[in-house]
Design a protein around this motif. Structure first.
Motif, PDB file in Angstrom:
ATOM      1  N   LYS A   1      -0.080 -14.812 -32.836  1.00 52.36           N
ATOM      2  CA  LYS A   1      -1.447 -14.482 -33.261  1.00 52.36           C
ATOM      3  C   LYS A   1      -2.512 -15.155 -32.393  1.00 52.36           C
ATOM      4  O   LYS A   1      -3.697 -15.099 -32.741  1.00 52.36           O
ATOM      5  CB  LYS A   1      -1.687 -14.865 -34.737  1.00 52.36           C
TER       6      LYS A   1
ATOM      7  N   LEU B   1      -5.155 -15.435 -29.736  1.00 50.72           N
ATOM      8  CA  LEU B   1      -6.029 -14.401 -29.174  1.00 50.72           C
ATOM      9  C   LEU B   1      -6.742 -14.951 -27.958  1.00 50.72           C
ATOM     10  O   LEU B   1      -7.410 -15.985 -28.030  1.00 50.72           O
ATOM     11  CB  LEU B   1      -7.045 -14.009 -30.235  1.00 50.72           C
TER      12      LEU B   1
ATOM     13  N   PHE C   1      -6.645  -5.933 -28.156  1.00 51.01           N
ATOM     14  CA  PHE C   1      -7.866  -5.587 -28.876  1.00 51.01           C
ATOM     15  C   PHE C   1      -9.006  -5.353 -27.897  1.00 51.01           C
ATOM     16  O   PHE C   1      -9.230  -6.140 -26.978  1.00 51.01           O
ATOM     17  CB  PHE C   1      -8.278  -6.704 -29.836  1.00 51.01           C
TER      18      PHE C   1
ATOM     19  N   THR D   1     -22.669 -10.953 -31.927  1.00 58.78           N
ATOM     20  CA  THR D   1     -21.474 -10.670 -32.717  1.00 58.78           C
ATOM     21  C   THR D   1     -20.624  -9.662 -31.953  1.00 58.78           C
ATOM     22  O   THR D   1     -21.148  -8.674 -31.448  1.00 58.78           O
ATOM     23  CB  THR D   1     -21.868 -10.077 -34.077  1.00 58.78           C
ATOM     24  N   GLN D   2     -19.347  -9.918 -31.887  1.00 59.58           N
ATOM     25  CA  GLN D   2     -18.448  -8.956 -31.258  1.00 59.58           C
ATOM     26  C   GLN D   2     -17.819  -8.087 -32.348  1.00 59.58           C
ATOM     27  O   GLN D   2     -17.446  -8.574 -33.409  1.00 59.58           O
ATOM     28  CB  GLN D   2     -17.359  -9.671 -30.458  1.00 59.58           C
ATOM     29  N   TYR D   3     -17.712  -6.789 -32.036  1.00 59.21           N
ATOM     30  CA  TYR D   3     -17.113  -5.834 -32.959  1.00 59.21           C
ATOM     31  C   TYR D   3     -15.782  -5.387 -32.364  1.00 59.21           C
ATOM     32  O   TYR D   3     -15.755  -4.894 -31.229  1.00 59.21           O
ATOM     33  CB  TYR D   3     -18.049  -4.635 -33.164  1.00 59.21           C
ATOM     34  N   PHE D   4     -14.723  -5.571 -33.140  1.00 62.77           N
ATOM     35  CA  PHE D   4     -13.376  -5.335 -32.634  1.00 62.77           C
ATOM     36  C   PHE D   4     -12.832  -3.989 -33.062  1.00 62.77           C
ATOM     37  O   PHE D   4     -13.099  -3.498 -34.159  1.00 62.77           O
ATOM     38  CB  PHE D   4     -12.432  -6.434 -33.128  1.00 62.77           C
ATOM     39  N   GLY D   5     -12.024  -3.413 -32.179  1.00 63.09           N
ATOM     40  CA  GLY D   5     -11.264  -2.232 -32.520  1.00 63.09           C
ATOM     41  C   GLY D   5     -10.048  -2.605 -33.350  1.00 63.09           C
ATOM     42  O   GLY D   5      -9.783  -3.785 -33.574  1.00 63.09           O
TER      43      GLY D   5
ATOM     44  N   PHE E   1     -18.162 -19.789 -34.455  1.00 61.20           N
ATOM     45  CA  PHE E   1     -17.938 -18.551 -35.177  1.00 61.20           C
ATOM     46  C   PHE E   1     -16.675 -18.658 -36.033  1.00 61.20           C
ATOM     47  O   PHE E   1     -15.728 -19.364 -35.679  1.00 61.20           O
ATOM     48  CB  PHE E   1     -17.719 -17.372 -34.202  1.00 61.20           C
TER      49      PHE E   1
ATOM     50  N   TYR F   1     -14.135 -15.667 -37.527  1.00 64.58           N
ATOM     51  CA  TYR F   1     -13.790 -14.260 -37.635  1.00 64.58           C
ATOM     52  C   TYR F   1     -12.613 -14.130 -38.605  1.00 64.58           C
ATOM     53  O   TYR F   1     -11.758 -15.012 -38.692  1.00 64.58           O
ATOM     54  CB  TYR F   1     -13.384 -13.680 -36.272  1.00 64.58           C
TER      55      TYR F   1
ATOM     56  N   GLN G   1      -9.421 -11.503 -39.936  1.00 66.07           N
ATOM     57  CA  GLN G   1      -8.592 -10.343 -39.600  1.00 66.07           C
ATOM     58  C   GLN G   1      -7.773  -9.971 -40.820  1.00 66.07           C
ATOM     59  O   GLN G   1      -6.821 -10.670 -41.174  1.00 66.07           O
ATOM     60  CB  GLN G   1      -7.677 -10.656 -38.414  1.00 66.07           C
TER      61      GLN G   1
ATOM     62  N   LEU H   1     -10.582  -7.831 -35.802  1.00 66.17           N
ATOM     63  CA  LEU H   1     -11.337  -8.969 -36.319  1.00 66.17           C
ATOM     64  C   LEU H   1     -12.748  -8.552 -36.711  1.00 66.17           C
ATOM     65  O   LEU H   1     -13.332  -7.645 -36.113  1.00 66.17           O
ATOM     66  CB  LEU H   1     -11.429 -10.066 -35.257  1.00 66.17           C
TER      67      LEU H   1
ATOM     68  N   LEU I   1     -16.597 -10.419 -37.854  1.00 64.95           N
ATOM     69  CA  LEU I   1     -17.335 -11.673 -37.966  1.00 64.95           C
ATOM     70  C   LEU I   1     -17.546 -12.020 -39.429  1.00 64.95           C
ATOM     71  O   LEU I   1     -17.975 -11.195 -40.232  1.00 64.95           O
ATOM     72  CB  LEU I   1     -18.693 -11.551 -37.268  1.00 64.95           C
TER      73      LEU I   1
ATOM     74  N   LYS J   1     -21.514 -17.330 -38.445  1.00 64.99           N
ATOM     75  CA  LYS J   1     -21.662 -18.033 -37.176  1.00 64.99           C
ATOM     76  C   LYS J   1     -22.762 -19.077 -37.287  1.00 64.99           C
ATOM     77  O   LYS J   1     -23.717 -18.914 -38.057  1.00 64.99           O
ATOM     78  CB  LYS J   1     -21.956 -17.059 -36.024  1.00 64.99           C
TER      79      LYS J   1
ATOM     80  N   GLU K   1      -6.051 -13.401 -42.039  1.00 67.02           N
ATOM     81  CA  GLU K   1      -5.954 -14.414 -40.990  1.00 67.02           C
ATOM     82  C   GLU K   1      -7.381 -14.785 -40.601  1.00 67.02           C
ATOM     83  O   GLU K   1      -8.219 -13.907 -40.385  1.00 67.02           O
ATOM     84  CB  GLU K   1      -5.219 -13.842 -39.782  1.00 67.02           C
TER      85      GLU K   1
ATOM     86  N   PHE L   1      -9.905 -16.876 -37.999  1.00 65.76           N
ATOM     87  CA  PHE L   1      -9.965 -17.442 -36.657  1.00 65.76           C
ATOM     88  C   PHE L   1     -11.301 -18.146 -36.441  1.00 65.76           C
ATOM     89  O   PHE L   1     -12.369 -17.562 -36.653  1.00 65.76           O
ATOM     90  CB  PHE L   1      -9.828 -16.346 -35.593  1.00 65.76           C
TER      91      PHE L   1
END
Lengths: 115, 114
Positions: free
Chosen positions: A41, A43, A90, A103-107, B34, B36, B38, B44, B46, B49, B88, B90
């Motif tokens: 896990k 990343l 990802f 902010t990051q937006y994940f797939g 931050f 995050y 999951q 993931l 947010l 932050k 999970e 992070f």
């Protein structure tokens, strides 16, 4: 509406093959990223593009080549796949390019299994 | 360079109990912090932050984290957890200067038991 989408969701292939993973974001963001999540896990960032320009390139084998045809797409091509490439990949996007506050937006991720 | 250590790989708790997920970081420069989350089979998202100002930051679903500069920590807490919090978690940092480059911890699996 999916914000960050990846295809395929699962990819099973043989060692030595070449494969691509596609990523698209419909958020109008300027920056896109590729991350690798290993079996534990963990990343780690691989690449980051801002408006089609490479801005982060971590220590990744040359077999990995990102391609950004436009700012809404960032594809990952992998040559000569190895067992150690098995992981979940990802894609992510963020609004700005040089703002560490974003902010990051994940797939949803692409699970790559190399046999 | 930055590094993040999440001290617990797994945290099992009972529903409605409080929880704390620990995060420590190391950096020679100022960082943003931050958390995050999951959820199973998802990417993931947010959670919250810390950028500046009040060292206590909150999320919309009841989590909070406190930035402690002297202890280089950013622990995540919730006073009463729900089954839906199973996920999970992070912790990540990014240097204030330069392009955003998130450095993640190893993750903590929070399991809520009924």
């Amino acid at each position: 509406d999916t914000a960050v989408s990846q295809t395929p969701k699962y990819l099973v292939t043989q060692m030595g093959n070449d494969k691509s993973i596609k990523c698209e974001q419909n958020l109008g963001h300027d920056t896109m990223y590729w991350y690798k999540q290993d079996s534990k896990k963990f990343l780690k960032i691989m690449f980051s593009y801002n408006n089609k320009e490479l801005i982060i390139n971590e220590t990744v084998p040359n077999r990995f080549s990102p391609k950004s045809p436009d700012k809404a797409h960032l594809n990952l091509h992998i040559n000569s796949l190895e067992l150690g490439d098995s992981a979940v990949y990802f894609c992510a996007s963020s609004q700005g390019g040089y703002a560490s506050t974003d902010t990051q937006y994940f797939g949803p991720g692409t699970r790559l299994t190399v046999l | 360079a930055q590094s993040v250590t999440q001290l617990d790989s797994q945290v099992p708790v009972f529903e409605e109990a409080p929880v704390e997920l620990r995060c420590n970081y190391s950096s020679s420069v100022s960082v943003y912090l931050f958390w995050y989350v999951q959820y199973p089979n998802q990417g993931l998202q947010l959670l919250l932050k810390y950028l500046s100002g009040s060292t206590l930051v909150e999320s919309i679903n009841g989590f909070e984290a406190e930035f402690n500069k002297s202890q280089t920590s950013f622990h995540l807490r919730k006073p009463s957890v729900h089954i839906s919090d199973t996920a999970e978690y992070f912790c990540a940092v990014s240097a204030v200067q330069g392009a955003q480059k998130l450095v993640f911890g190893q993750g903590t699996r929070l399991t809520i038991n009924p």
